[in-house]
Design a protein around this motif. Structure first.
Motif, PDB file in Angstrom:
ATOM      1  N   HIS A  14       1.063  -1.146   0.396  1.00  0.00           N
ATOM      2  CA  HIS A  14       0.148   0.029  -0.129  1.00  0.00           C
ATOM      3  C   HIS A  14       0.737   1.186   0.062  1.00  0.00           C
ATOM      4  O   HIS A  14       0.436   2.758  -0.644  1.00  0.00           O
ATOM      5  CB  HIS A  14      -1.082  -0.184   1.277  1.00  0.00           C
ATOM      6  N   SER A  15       2.160   1.287  -0.373  1.00  0.00           N
ATOM      7  CA  SER A  15       2.786   2.350   0.654  1.00  0.00           C
ATOM      8  C   SER A  15       3.051   2.930  -1.400  1.00  0.00           C
ATOM      9  O   SER A  15       3.798   2.764  -1.795  1.00  0.00           O
ATOM     10  CB  SER A  15       4.644   2.126   0.537  1.00  0.00           C
ATOM     11  N   VAL A  16       2.614   4.110  -0.909  1.00  0.00           N
ATOM     12  CA  VAL A  16       3.062   4.976  -2.169  1.00  0.00           C
ATOM     13  C   VAL A  16       4.687   5.165  -2.454  1.00  0.00           C
ATOM     14  O   VAL A  16       4.890   5.679  -3.385  1.00  0.00           O
ATOM     15  CB  VAL A  16       2.340   6.013  -2.288  1.00  0.00           C
ATOM     16  N   SER A  17       5.206   5.730  -1.407  1.00  0.00           N
ATOM     17  CA  SER A  17       7.336   6.183  -1.428  1.00  0.00           C
ATOM     18  C   SER A  17       7.386   4.612  -2.358  1.00  0.00           C
ATOM     19  O   SER A  17       7.555   5.025  -3.067  1.00  0.00           O
ATOM     20  CB  SER A  17       7.578   6.625  -0.275  1.00  0.00           C
ATOM     21  N   ARG A  18       7.253   3.249  -1.859  1.00  0.00           N
ATOM     22  CA  ARG A  18       7.777   2.238  -2.429  1.00  0.00           C
ATOM     23  C   ARG A  18       7.384   2.383  -4.325  1.00  0.00           C
ATOM     24  O   ARG A  18       7.921   1.586  -5.039  1.00  0.00           O
ATOM     25  CB  ARG A  18       6.927   0.757  -2.036  1.00  0.00           C
ATOM     26  N   ALA A  92      10.604   7.759   1.504  1.00  0.00           N
ATOM     27  CA  ALA A  92      10.601   8.896   2.675  1.00  0.00           C
ATOM     28  C   ALA A  92       9.052   9.512   2.855  1.00  0.00           C
ATOM     29  O   ALA A  92       9.401   9.878   2.865  1.00  0.00           O
ATOM     30  CB  ALA A  92      11.174   9.864   2.538  1.00  0.00           C
ATOM     31  N   PRO A  93       8.200   8.588   3.195  1.00  0.00           N
ATOM     32  CA  PRO A  93       7.204   9.007   4.440  1.00  0.00           C
ATOM     33  C   PRO A  93       7.128  10.011   4.962  1.00  0.00           C
ATOM     34  O   PRO A  93       8.277   9.690   6.215  1.00  0.00           O
ATOM     35  CB  PRO A  93       6.491   7.842   4.731  1.00  0.00           C
ATOM     36  N   MET A  94       6.884  10.653   5.875  1.00  0.00           N
ATOM     37  CA  MET A  94       6.266  11.723   6.019  1.00  0.00           C
ATOM     38  C   MET A  94       5.469  10.405   7.476  1.00  0.00           C
ATOM     39  O   MET A  94       4.345  10.277   7.164  1.00  0.00           O
ATOM     40  CB  MET A  94       5.584  12.726   6.289  1.00  0.00           C
ATOM     41  N   TYR A  95       5.733  10.171   8.907  1.00  0.00           N
ATOM     42  CA  TYR A  95       5.236   9.705   9.844  1.00  0.00           C
ATOM     43  C   TYR A  95       5.683  10.673  11.069  1.00  0.00           C
ATOM     44  O   TYR A  95       6.796  11.063  11.213  1.00  0.00           O
ATOM     45  CB  TYR A  95       5.916   8.401  10.085  1.00  0.00           C
ATOM     46  N   ASN A  96       4.790  11.510  12.092  1.00  0.00           N
ATOM     47  CA  ASN A  96       5.001  12.087  12.738  1.00  0.00           C
ATOM     48  C   ASN A  96       5.560  13.335  12.632  1.00  0.00           C
ATOM     49  O   ASN A  96       6.214  13.743  13.635  1.00  0.00           O
ATOM     50  CB  ASN A  96       5.021  11.469  13.761  1.00  0.00           C
ATOM     51  N   PHE A  97       5.292  14.429  11.333  1.00  0.00           N
ATOM     52  CA  PHE A  97       5.998  14.772  11.216  1.00  0.00           C
ATOM     53  C   PHE A  97       7.609  15.095  10.507  1.00  0.00           C
ATOM     54  O   PHE A  97       8.507  16.176  10.187  1.00  0.00           O
ATOM     55  CB  PHE A  97       6.323  16.055  12.071  1.00  0.00           C
ATOM     56  N   SER A  98       7.607  13.815  10.906  1.00  0.00           N
ATOM     57  CA  SER A  98       9.908  13.308  10.645  1.00  0.00           C
ATOM     58  C   SER A  98       9.172  12.044   9.662  1.00  0.00           C
ATOM     59  O   SER A  98       8.463  11.893   8.669  1.00  0.00           O
ATOM     60  CB  SER A  98      10.562  13.256  11.664  1.00  0.00           C
ATOM     61  N   SER A 137       9.355  11.329  -1.559  1.00  0.00           N
ATOM     62  CA  SER A 137       8.851  11.933  -0.515  1.00  0.00           C
ATOM     63  C   SER A 137       6.578  11.868  -0.402  1.00  0.00           C
ATOM     64  O   SER A 137       6.652  12.536  -1.196  1.00  0.00           O
ATOM     65  CB  SER A 137       8.891  13.269   0.025  1.00  0.00           C
ATOM     66  N   THR A 138       6.096  11.085   0.593  1.00  0.00           N
ATOM     67  CA  THR A 138       5.042  10.989   0.833  1.00  0.00           C
ATOM     68  C   THR A 138       4.673  11.522   2.064  1.00  0.00           C
ATOM     69  O   THR A 138       4.807  11.495   2.988  1.00  0.00           O
ATOM     70  CB  THR A 138       4.389   9.736   0.570  1.00  0.00           C
ATOM     71  N   ARG A 139       3.372  12.020   1.610  1.00  0.00           N
ATOM     72  CA  ARG A 139       2.516  12.594   2.814  1.00  0.00           C
ATOM     73  C   ARG A 139       1.392  12.286   3.217  1.00  0.00           C
ATOM     74  O   ARG A 139       0.342  12.792   2.317  1.00  0.00           O
ATOM     75  CB  ARG A 139       2.450  13.732   2.718  1.00  0.00           C
ATOM     76  N   GLY A 140       0.486  12.699   3.743  1.00  0.00           N
ATOM     77  CA  GLY A 140      -1.100  12.602   4.508  1.00  0.00           C
ATOM     78  C   GLY A 140      -1.911  14.132   3.798  1.00  0.00           C
ATOM     79  O   GLY A 140      -2.564  13.949   3.795  1.00  0.00           O
ATOM     80  N   GLY A 141      -0.876  15.041   4.926  1.00  0.00           N
ATOM     81  CA  GLY A 141      -1.491  16.207   4.599  1.00  0.00           C
ATOM     82  C   GLY A 141      -0.511  16.801   3.630  1.00  0.00           C
ATOM     83  O   GLY A 141       0.303  16.203   2.573  1.00  0.00           O
ATOM     84  N   HIS A 142      -0.448  18.321   3.448  1.00  0.00           N
ATOM     85  CA  HIS A 142      -0.195  19.241   2.377  1.00  0.00           C
ATOM     86  C   HIS A 142       1.018  20.495   3.121  1.00  0.00           C
ATOM     87  O   HIS A 142       0.754  20.666   4.573  1.00  0.00           O
ATOM     88  CB  HIS A 142      -0.912  20.030   2.121  1.00  0.00           C
ATOM     89  N   TYR A 143       2.444  20.043   3.251  1.00  0.00           N
ATOM     90  CA  TYR A 143       3.277  21.100   3.843  1.00  0.00           C
ATOM     91  C   TYR A 143       3.938  21.594   3.350  1.00  0.00           C
ATOM     92  O   TYR A 143       5.208  22.459   3.436  1.00  0.00           O
ATOM     93  CB  TYR A 143       3.926  19.543   4.838  1.00  0.00           C
ATOM     94  N   SER A 144       3.824  21.678   1.621  1.00  0.00           N
ATOM     95  CA  SER A 144       5.058  22.349   1.213  1.00  0.00           C
ATOM     96  C   SER A 144       4.957  23.591   0.621  1.00  0.00           C
ATOM     97  O   SER A 144       5.771  24.599   0.075  1.00  0.00           O
ATOM     98  CB  SER A 144       5.041  21.908  -0.596  1.00  0.00           C
ATOM     99  N   GLY A 177      -1.080  15.293   0.735  1.00  0.00           N
ATOM    100  CA  GLY A 177      -2.281  15.295   0.360  1.00  0.00           C
ATOM    101  C   GLY A 177      -3.677  13.730   0.373  1.00  0.00           C
ATOM    102  O   GLY A 177      -4.261  13.922  -0.164  1.00  0.00           O
ATOM    103  N   LEU A 178      -2.243  13.150   0.655  1.00  0.00           N
ATOM    104  CA  LEU A 178      -2.855  11.557   0.776  1.00  0.00           C
ATOM    105  C   LEU A 178      -4.198  10.814   0.568  1.00  0.00           C
ATOM    106  O   LEU A 178      -4.587   9.630   0.879  1.00  0.00           O
ATOM    107  CB  LEU A 178      -1.719  10.185   0.904  1.00  0.00           C
ATOM    108  N   ASN A 179      -3.473  11.679   2.318  1.00  0.00           N
ATOM    109  CA  ASN A 179      -4.546  10.577   3.721  1.00  0.00           C
ATOM    110  C   ASN A 179      -5.865  12.253   3.357  1.00  0.00           C
ATOM    111  O   ASN A 179      -7.026  12.072   3.906  1.00  0.00           O
ATOM    112  CB  ASN A 179      -4.331  10.855   5.029  1.00  0.00           C
ATOM    113  N   LEU A 180      -6.406  12.881   2.068  1.00  0.00           N
ATOM    114  CA  LEU A 180      -6.918  13.849   1.696  1.00  0.00           C
ATOM    115  C   LEU A 180      -7.605  13.219   1.065  1.00  0.00           C
ATOM    116  O   LEU A 180      -9.292  14.160   0.689  1.00  0.00           O
ATOM    117  CB  LEU A 180      -6.431  15.652   1.681  1.00  0.00           C
TER     118      LEU A 180
END
Ligand SMILES: Cc1cc2nc3c(=O)[nH]c(=O)nc-3n(C[C@H](O)[C@H](O)[C@H](O)COP(=O)(O)O)c2cc1C
Length: 206
Positions: A14-18, A92-98, A137-144, A177-180
């Motif tokens: 299920h990993s997008v970064s992979r 490198a997924p974002m986990y807990n902001f890191s 780089s993958t993230r559930g939200g938006h940080y860019s 935004g992968l969890n949005l």
């Protein structure tokens, strides 16, 4: 050309970064069929955290506790792979902001004085110059962009640590935004895959 392919996402298929690192490496191989790819799955390999016993062990591991010696040899092997690579592709997924702790454990094995950095009278100097790092780089939200960018300790950390090692050529292929919602997820993945397919990353691999 030596390519080091690193995955650290814990979500398996299920990993997008992979998915993105696989696309990056496929693209690099298409461009440079001679590329030698070394792969490390930091989740299935379960690299232990850095310990004081590892750091304080003698260079010659004869006589060192076998489990500790084996652990140190794996870390040294990972450092050698990193030093031998021209291009490093990092999932490198974002986990807990890191970043995932698995990825941090790998980086902790790379940060070795005299190998990837040294301190001089003028301050620290990176010793792994001339390499290229491409981060999926993958993230559930938006940080860019916007106020949430201050919460990004993932990309900013990776840029810092690779910069500390002397690597200035650090490129991010981002899906956020992968969890949005399903639509946003599909859009973000398609955009990242388009970036890869358009060859923007091939420029890095050439
Ligand atoms: C343990 C864990 C922690 C996460 N923490 C964050 C987070 O702090 N911020 C965020 O935007 N997304 C977070 N996410 C969502 C992931 O970044 C997102 O699902 C990403 O796609 C997972 O990585 P992968 O699909 O590349 O393996 C987290 C996911 C997991 C599993």
């Amino acid at each position: 050309m030596n390519v080091l392919h690193i995955d650290s996402g814990i979500l398996g298929d299920h990993s997008v970064s992979r998915r993105l690192t696989a696309a990056l490496v496929t693209q690099i191989k298409a461009d440079r069929p001679d590329a030698k790819v070394t792969y490390r799955d930091l989740v299935s390999e379960r690299l232990p955290h850095l310990t004081g016993a590892q750091i304080m062990a003698p260079a010659d591991l004869n006589g060192v506790d076998p489990a500790l010696a084996s652990d140190i040899r794996v870390g040294r092997q990972m450092l050698e792979e990193f030093l031998a690579a021209d291009t490093i592709v990092v999932g490198a997924p974002m986990y807990n902001f890191s970043i995932p702790s698995q990825l941090k454990a790998w980086i902790d094995r790379l940060a070795v004085a005299g190998k990837t950095f040294r301190y001089t009278e003028a301050g620290p100097e990176g010793l792994a110059k001339g390499k290229r790092v491409i981060v999926a780089s993958t993230r559930g939200g938006h940080y860019s962009a916007g106020p949430a960018s201050a919460m990004d300790h993932q990309e900013s950390y990776l840029r810092t640590i690779f910069g500390f090692f002397g690597i200035t050529d650090v490129e991010f292929v981002r899906a956020e935004g992968l969890n949005l919602g399903a639509d946003q997820k599909q859009f973000a993945i398609a955009e990242a895959e388009k970036t890869i397919a358009e060859g923007n990353v091939l420029r890095l691999a050439s």
